[in-house]
Scaffold this motif. Sequence first.
Motif, PDB file in Angstrom:
ATOM      1  N   SER A  63     -39.969  -1.154  24.275  1.00  0.00           N
ATOM      2  CA  SER A  63     -38.797  -1.125  23.412  1.00  0.00           C
ATOM      3  C   SER A  63     -39.191  -1.244  21.942  1.00  0.00           C
ATOM      4  CB  SER A  63     -37.848  -2.271  23.793  1.00  0.00           C
ATOM      5  OG  SER A  63     -36.725  -2.307  22.926  1.00  0.00           O
ATOM      6  N   ALA A  64     -40.151  -2.131  21.657  1.00  0.00           N
ATOM      7  CA  ALA A  64     -40.611  -2.310  20.278  1.00  0.00           C
ATOM      8  C   ALA A  64     -41.305  -1.052  19.776  1.00  0.00           C
ATOM      9  CB  ALA A  64     -41.562  -3.508  20.193  1.00  0.00           C
ATOM     10  N   VAL A  65     -42.084  -0.425  20.643  1.00  0.00           N
ATOM     11  CA  VAL A  65     -42.768   0.820  20.267  1.00  0.00           C
ATOM     12  C   VAL A  65     -41.754   1.915  19.985  1.00  0.00           C
ATOM     13  CG1 VAL A  65     -44.282   2.654  21.111  1.00  0.00           C
ATOM     14  CG2 VAL A  65     -44.883   0.254  21.508  1.00  0.00           C
ATOM     15  N   HIS A  66     -40.696   1.962  20.786  1.00  0.00           N
ATOM     16  CA  HIS A  66     -39.633   2.958  20.579  1.00  0.00           C
ATOM     17  C   HIS A  66     -38.974   2.775  19.224  1.00  0.00           C
ATOM     18  CE1 HIS A  66     -35.522   4.664  21.003  1.00  0.00           C
ATOM     19  NE2 HIS A  66     -36.162   5.607  21.695  1.00  0.00           N
ATOM     20  N   ASP A  67     -38.896   1.529  18.764  1.00  0.00           N
ATOM     21  CA  ASP A  67     -38.273   1.246  17.465  1.00  0.00           C
ATOM     22  C   ASP A  67     -39.224   1.466  16.290  1.00  0.00           C
ATOM     23  OD1 ASP A  67     -35.958   0.525  18.782  1.00  0.00           O
ATOM     24  OD2 ASP A  67     -36.443  -1.619  18.815  1.00  0.00           O
ATOM     25  N   HIS A  68     -40.534   1.487  16.539  1.00  0.00           N
ATOM     26  CA  HIS A  68     -41.528   1.652  15.468  1.00  0.00           C
ATOM     27  C   HIS A  68     -42.577   2.695  15.867  1.00  0.00           C
ATOM     28  CE1 HIS A  68     -39.910  -2.492  15.206  1.00  0.00           C
ATOM     29  NE2 HIS A  68     -39.951  -2.289  13.900  1.00  0.00           N
ATOM     30  N   PRO A  69     -42.149   3.917  16.135  1.00  0.00           N
ATOM     31  CA  PRO A  69     -43.090   4.934  16.642  1.00  0.00           C
ATOM     32  C   PRO A  69     -44.178   5.305  15.633  1.00  0.00           C
ATOM     33  CG  PRO A  69     -41.000   5.936  16.039  1.00  0.00           C
ATOM     34  CD  PRO A  69     -40.790   4.459  15.970  1.00  0.00           C
ATOM     35  N   GLY A  70     -43.845   5.344  14.350  1.00  0.00           N
ATOM     36  CA  GLY A  70     -44.821   5.727  13.338  1.00  0.00           C
ATOM     37  C   GLY A  70     -45.947   4.709  13.193  1.00  0.00           C
ATOM     38  N   VAL A  71     -45.570   3.441  13.149  1.00  0.00           N
ATOM     39  CA  VAL A  71     -46.574   2.369  13.033  1.00  0.00           C
ATOM     40  C   VAL A  71     -47.467   2.352  14.267  1.00  0.00           C
ATOM     41  CG1 VAL A  71     -46.935  -0.119  12.813  1.00  0.00           C
ATOM     42  CG2 VAL A  71     -45.067   0.981  11.571  1.00  0.00           C
ATOM     43  N   TRP A  72     -46.861   2.519  15.438  1.00  0.00           N
ATOM     44  CA  TRP A  72     -47.622   2.506  16.683  1.00  0.00           C
ATOM     45  C   TRP A  72     -48.608   3.674  16.743  1.00  0.00           C
ATOM     46  CZ3 TRP A  72     -48.151  -1.293  20.018  1.00  0.00           C
ATOM     47  CH2 TRP A  72     -48.692  -1.031  21.288  1.00  0.00           C
ATOM     48  N   LEU A  73     -48.145   4.853  16.305  1.00  0.00           N
ATOM     49  CA  LEU A  73     -49.021   6.027  16.282  1.00  0.00           C
ATOM     50  C   LEU A  73     -50.184   5.808  15.319  1.00  0.00           C
ATOM     51  CD1 LEU A  73     -49.722   8.938  17.059  1.00  0.00           C
ATOM     52  CD2 LEU A  73     -48.151   9.714  15.257  1.00  0.00           C
ATOM     53  N   ALA A  74     -49.893   5.254  14.145  1.00  0.00           N
ATOM     54  CA  ALA A  74     -50.952   4.990  13.165  1.00  0.00           C
ATOM     55  C   ALA A  74     -51.971   4.003  13.719  1.00  0.00           C
ATOM     56  CB  ALA A  74     -50.334   4.448  11.876  1.00  0.00           C
ATOM     57  N   ALA A  75     -51.480   2.962  14.400  1.00  0.00           N
ATOM     58  CA  ALA A  75     -52.385   1.970  14.990  1.00  0.00           C
ATOM     59  C   ALA A  75     -53.295   2.621  16.026  1.00  0.00           C
ATOM     60  CB  ALA A  75     -51.572   0.844  15.628  1.00  0.00           C
ATOM     61  N   GLY A  76     -52.724   3.476  16.854  1.00  0.00           N
ATOM     62  CA  GLY A  76     -53.514   4.144  17.882  1.00  0.00           C
ATOM     63  C   GLY A  76     -54.545   5.093  17.302  1.00  0.00           C
ATOM     64  N   VAL A  77     -54.146   5.852  16.280  1.00  0.00           N
ATOM     65  CA  VAL A  77     -55.066   6.805  15.647  1.00  0.00           C
ATOM     66  C   VAL A  77     -56.224   6.073  14.978  1.00  0.00           C
ATOM     67  CG1 VAL A  77     -55.316   8.494  13.789  1.00  0.00           C
ATOM     68  CG2 VAL A  77     -53.347   8.615  15.326  1.00  0.00           C
ATOM     69  N   LEU A  78     -55.925   4.996  14.254  1.00  0.00           N
ATOM     70  CA  LEU A  78     -56.989   4.228  13.599  1.00  0.00           C
ATOM     71  C   LEU A  78     -57.948   3.630  14.622  1.00  0.00           C
ATOM     72  CD1 LEU A  78     -55.080   2.306  10.760  1.00  0.00           C
ATOM     73  CD2 LEU A  78     -56.503   4.353  10.558  1.00  0.00           C
TER      74      LEU A  78
END
Length: 227
Positions: A44-59
């Motif tokens: 649910s938190a990831v759904h609310d912050h998809p951009g931050v989560w994607l950036a964290a994964g890419v880094l």
Amino acid sequence: MTNSTLLRISAAALLVGALLLSLGDLLRRTVDSSTGSSPTAIASAVHDHPGVWLAAGVLSALAPVLFIPGICALVATTRGRGSRVVAVGGALAVLGLVASAGHAVAYYAPFALYGRADTDATTIKALDDASESYPMLVALIIAFIVGITIGTITLLVGLRRARRVPVWAPIAAVVFAVAGSSGGVVMGVLGTVAALAAFLPAARSLLVPTIDGASTRADRDLESTSA
């Protein structure tokens, strides 16, 4: 390309790789640290912050690409006292970093996809429970944890024995490892600071004479190139 140029690139890669790994973990904590251990809450938190989560994964996935060459350079330029410890620590750290790339995909992607696929809570929990016993994922997690924690500490201890880093650098490596295995955004910030404290002098040791004036292969390479 000259040896001095390669050493400069390796030094930059080492420091940037360490920072990317720490910053990726810090960004992750801003999303899932307040959710507890519930996979549905994390989704649910990831759904609310998809951009931050994607950036964290890419880094997190990109960090090993830079971090590993930097560590290999440290191993290759350490001779004599501490070289075996550096080699063992470097090998473990590289193993952990290779595993971390797989771990990043296995952790970040599913939670992002749950929301996109409108997966119900029961299914999310079932998939999360199943993943905890899947051999490949378990092996990745073990290699990641052992490699990053024990490998990093051993590497910095070896560099200290080789007189390439100050005495506080291995201590910073311990803080880095402890912070990485602890929860919370504050520990993530501490881990980022500790990564700088540990790997900035390590990167510098590829470019300048050691702190106690001992000669290293990196120093001799720079001297021969200058000559």
